[in-house]
Design an enzyme around this catalytic site. Sequence first.
Site, PDB file in Angstrom:
ATOM      1  N   SER A  66     -27.690  25.812 -28.117  1.00  0.00           N
ATOM      2  CA  SER A  66     -26.780  26.900 -27.827  1.00  0.00           C
ATOM      3  C   SER A  66     -26.042  26.939 -26.785  1.00  0.00           C
ATOM      4  O   SER A  66     -26.055  26.059 -25.818  1.00  0.00           O
ATOM      5  CB  SER A  66     -27.847  28.436 -27.670  1.00  0.00           C
ATOM      6  N   TYR A 114     -34.822  31.496 -22.179  1.00  0.00           N
ATOM      7  CA  TYR A 114     -34.357  31.001 -23.657  1.00  0.00           C
ATOM      8  C   TYR A 114     -33.203  29.968 -23.310  1.00  0.00           C
ATOM      9  O   TYR A 114     -33.213  28.994 -24.007  1.00  0.00           O
ATOM     10  CB  TYR A 114     -33.704  32.194 -24.345  1.00  0.00           C
TER      11      TYR A 114
HETATM   12  N1  NAP Z   1     -28.088  33.519 -33.732  1.00  0.00           N
HETATM   13  C1  NAP Z   1     -27.524  33.028 -32.662  1.00  0.00           C
HETATM   14  O1  NAP Z   1     -26.247  33.774 -32.154  1.00  0.00           O
HETATM   15  C2  NAP Z   1     -27.781  31.698 -32.250  1.00  0.00           C
HETATM   16  C3  NAP Z   1     -26.818  31.213 -31.366  1.00  0.00           C
HETATM   17  C4  NAP Z   1     -27.357  29.833 -30.794  1.00  0.00           C
HETATM   18  C5  NAP Z   1     -28.498  29.233 -31.290  1.00  0.00           C
HETATM   19  N2  NAP Z   1     -29.181  30.102 -32.253  1.00  0.00           N
HETATM   20  C6  NAP Z   1     -30.529  29.080 -32.464  1.00  0.00           C
HETATM   21  O2  NAP Z   1     -30.491  29.107 -34.032  1.00  0.00           O
HETATM   22  C7  NAP Z   1     -31.731  29.041 -34.373  1.00  0.00           C
HETATM   23  C8  NAP Z   1     -32.009  30.065 -35.500  1.00  0.00           C
HETATM   24  O3  NAP Z   1     -31.539  31.260 -35.058  1.00  0.00           O
HETATM   25  P1  NAP Z   1     -31.188  32.620 -35.845  1.00  0.00           P
HETATM   26  O4  NAP Z   1     -30.091  33.521 -35.079  1.00  0.00           O
HETATM   27  O5  NAP Z   1     -30.870  32.090 -37.235  1.00  0.00           O
HETATM   28  O6  NAP Z   1     -32.549  33.548 -35.765  1.00  0.00           O
HETATM   29  P2  NAP Z   1     -33.300  34.433 -36.646  1.00  0.00           P
HETATM   30  O7  NAP Z   1     -32.020  35.137 -37.829  1.00  0.00           O
HETATM   31  O8  NAP Z   1     -34.261  35.283 -36.026  1.00  0.00           O
HETATM   32  O9  NAP Z   1     -34.062  33.601 -37.803  1.00  0.00           O
HETATM   33  C9  NAP Z   1     -35.138  32.623 -37.206  1.00  0.00           C
HETATM   34  C10 NAP Z   1     -35.838  32.054 -38.152  1.00  0.00           C
HETATM   35  O10 NAP Z   1     -37.056  31.323 -37.597  1.00  0.00           O
HETATM   36  C11 NAP Z   1     -38.216  31.859 -38.276  1.00  0.00           C
HETATM   37  N3  NAP Z   1     -39.073  31.833 -37.584  1.00  0.00           N
HETATM   38  C12 NAP Z   1     -39.184  32.491 -36.245  1.00  0.00           C
HETATM   39  N4  NAP Z   1     -40.494  32.492 -35.522  1.00  0.00           N
HETATM   40  C13 NAP Z   1     -41.086  31.479 -36.198  1.00  0.00           C
HETATM   41  C14 NAP Z   1     -42.497  31.081 -36.271  1.00  0.00           C
HETATM   42  N5  NAP Z   1     -43.432  31.271 -35.557  1.00  0.00           N
HETATM   43  N6  NAP Z   1     -42.863  30.129 -37.383  1.00  0.00           N
HETATM   44  C15 NAP Z   1     -42.251  29.593 -38.482  1.00  0.00           C
HETATM   45  N7  NAP Z   1     -40.929  30.244 -38.554  1.00  0.00           N
HETATM   46  C16 NAP Z   1     -40.432  31.306 -37.475  1.00  0.00           C
HETATM   47  C17 NAP Z   1     -37.873  33.232 -38.869  1.00  0.00           C
HETATM   48  O11 NAP Z   1     -38.870  33.347 -40.027  1.00  0.00           O
HETATM   49  P3  NAP Z   1     -38.979  34.772 -40.714  1.00  0.00           P
HETATM   50  O12 NAP Z   1     -37.804  34.859 -41.966  1.00  0.00           O
HETATM   51  O13 NAP Z   1     -40.095  34.675 -41.262  1.00  0.00           O
HETATM   52  O14 NAP Z   1     -38.875  35.745 -39.504  1.00  0.00           O
HETATM   53  C18 NAP Z   1     -36.463  32.721 -39.418  1.00  0.00           C
HETATM   54  O15 NAP Z   1     -36.383  32.341 -40.720  1.00  0.00           O
HETATM   55  C19 NAP Z   1     -32.632  29.489 -33.094  1.00  0.00           C
HETATM   56  O16 NAP Z   1     -33.069  28.316 -32.669  1.00  0.00           O
HETATM   57  C20 NAP Z   1     -31.612  29.975 -32.000  1.00  0.00           C
HETATM   58  O17 NAP Z   1     -32.372  29.835 -31.053  1.00  0.00           O
HETATM   59  C21 NAP Z   1     -28.854  31.141 -32.642  1.00  0.00           C
END
Ligand code: NAP
Length: 293
Positions: A179, A192
């Site tokens: 990130s 984080y």
């Molecule tokens: N969004 C941002 O702005 C951003 C920016 C930089 C980096 N990131 C990184 O990108 C990645 C994805 O983030 P996102 O924004 O897409 O998050 P998100 O919308 O919250 O989605 C997270 C995904 O991970 C799954 N998950 C969470 N806990 C889990 C567990 N214990 N076991 C199995 N699956 C699990 C969730 O499953 P469910 O569908 O069952 O909830 C969902 O499919 C993360 O590593 C985050 O740190 C995000």
Amino acid sequence: MEIIEWIGIIVFCYFGYLLVKEVKIILSGNSNVQQKYGQGCWALVTGGTDGIGKGFCQEFARQGANVCIVARNKSKAENLIKELKEINNKPQYKIVIADFQDCLKDTFFEQIYSEVKDLDIGVLVNNVGVLTVGEFDKTLDIDQQNQIIINCIPVVFMTKYILPILKKRKRSGVISLSSLTGRFAYPYYQVYSATKAFNDNFTRSLQIEVENVDFLSLQPGFVQTAMVKNQTDILTVSTQQCVTAALSQLGLKDATAGHLIHRLQTFIFSLSEGKLMDIISPIIAKQLYKQKH
Ligand SMILES: NC(=O)c1ccc[n+]([C@@H]2O[C@H](COP(=O)([O-])OP(=O)(O)OC[C@H]3O[C@@H](n4cnc5c(N)ncnc54)[C@H](OP(=O)(O)O)[C@@H]3O)[C@@H](O)[C@H]2O)c1
């Protein structure tokens, strides 16, 4: 020539070099994993049922790659497969159920490996991650513990278990979600941001160490997902924008913020050595904290 003129020339050349490099990436960038890693290859995505992970699954389906989703929620994963089949019903789709909160248990990764060992995996996306925002001493121990476990352990061990499959191939790729917060000190996201720095160093180290596997540390700014309350503004990008930008840079770089908007943000923040980030991040983090509580 005056010293100031020399400095001007050096700065001009430096920016020229960066510009040429970016243009080269834009022109040569190809996001199609089948063209990069072979027709009929599988893409394995952890946490693929929502947000960025889901964006990767949708893009792989569009490209005709076979998709394996490692997810905790079976019905959500099954619904996603239905959606993916509507996008493209030619590829094969597979679900592996695993809750990464349990990933310290014995044989957790062996179990996942046993279900995917016969797939010709060309791309691994280490996407699963969770976020805890808040004043450090007021956050819950259990949230911090889960955040460290879910954000760090799967990246290491999914890579470790899948690597033999990837190394057998002529070429393959691994994208790990770091990130923008992993590049700079980030108040209110302290733990984080530390986990994301972990992912970044881990991935870039392997890019040097392992031959014939393209490792990419993906360091986006805000992407419109549930994790950031689907925030949409000038600084955010959609999951599709994030994913296609990342895939087009896989194999060309070891780290990227992905979309041009996020690359520009990173560039501006690094010019100020993160100082600009020190001012902006508490404002953003407080907003997010208020929305979440
Ligand atoms: N969004 C941002 O702005 C951003 C920016 C930089 C980096 N990131 C990184 O990108 C990645 C994805 O983030 P996102 O924004 O897409 O998050 P998100 O919308 O919250 O989605 C997270 C995904 O991970 C799954 N998950 C969470 N806990 C889990 C567990 N214990 N076991 C199995 N699956 C699990 C969730 O499953 P469910 O569908 O069952 O909830 C969902 O499919 C993360 O590593 C985050 O740190 C995000």
